[in-house]
Write an enzyme that holds these catalytic residues in place. Sequence first.
Site, mmCIF file in Angstrom:
data_model
loop_
_atom_site.group_PDB
_atom_site.id
_atom_site.type_symbol
_atom_site.label_atom_id
_atom_site.label_comp_id
_atom_site.label_asym_id
_atom_site.label_seq_id
_atom_site.Cartn_x
_atom_site.Cartn_y
_atom_site.Cartn_z
ATOM 1 N N VAL A 172 -13.163 -3.100 3.389
ATOM 2 C CA VAL A 172 -12.622 -2.438 4.573
ATOM 3 C C VAL A 172 -11.321 -1.748 4.212
ATOM 4 C CG1 VAL A 172 -11.701 -2.808 6.894
ATOM 5 C CG2 VAL A 172 -13.656 -4.144 6.095
ATOM 6 N N CYS A 173 -11.224 -0.468 4.558
ATOM 7 C CA CYS A 173 -9.986 0.280 4.392
ATOM 8 C C CYS A 173 -9.237 0.186 5.712
ATOM 9 C CB CYS A 173 -10.299 1.735 4.063
ATOM 10 S SG CYS A 173 -8.858 2.779 3.946
ATOM 11 N N LEU A 174 -8.318 -0.712 5.803
ATOM 12 C CA LEU A 174 -7.618 -0.933 7.061
ATOM 13 C C LEU A 174 -6.149 -1.147 6.744
ATOM 14 C CD1 LEU A 174 -8.218 -1.211 10.078
ATOM 15 C CD2 LEU A 174 -8.542 -3.634 9.723
#
Length: 159
Positions: free
Chosen positions: A59-61
């Site tokens: 996840v790119c968060l």
Amino acid sequence: MLSRQEFYVRFKGPEETPFKGGLWKVHVELPDQYPYKSPSIGFVNRIFHPNIDEISGSVCLDVINQTWSPMFDMINIFEVFLPQLLRYPNPTDPLNGEAAALLMRDPKTYETKVKEYVSKYATKDAADEAGDEEDEESEMSSVGDFGSDDEEPAGQMEV
């Protein structure tokens, strides 16, 4: 067997999004420095989203990866951060270039493809089977989507 620092959570797609009705198995790994260092979060069954790597599930968060604060906890991640990410994808910072390009070029087709992935990869059976070849004895926790009235309260999350 997973440790207390490594566990899975069932995550439901937020209402009023093309992810609605989906159920994902999300792998969570807490570093030794938790809560001062952010957890590692990854979707085990496939999801079509600009900011989630389709193969690894990473996840790119920003909040998780860069601006983590010890004041945040797992409830923040599963009731606020991930639902917001699914509601408001950021195609300008993609981990899945195909999803980002499709969202920018043809939002209706993007939504259709998301729904196809949900029906194919985000069913209860798919979530139950996801990653089974890796962890036969994995423990699963459940967290309902943010604002859900018919689910257990998120405070009841078991690890």
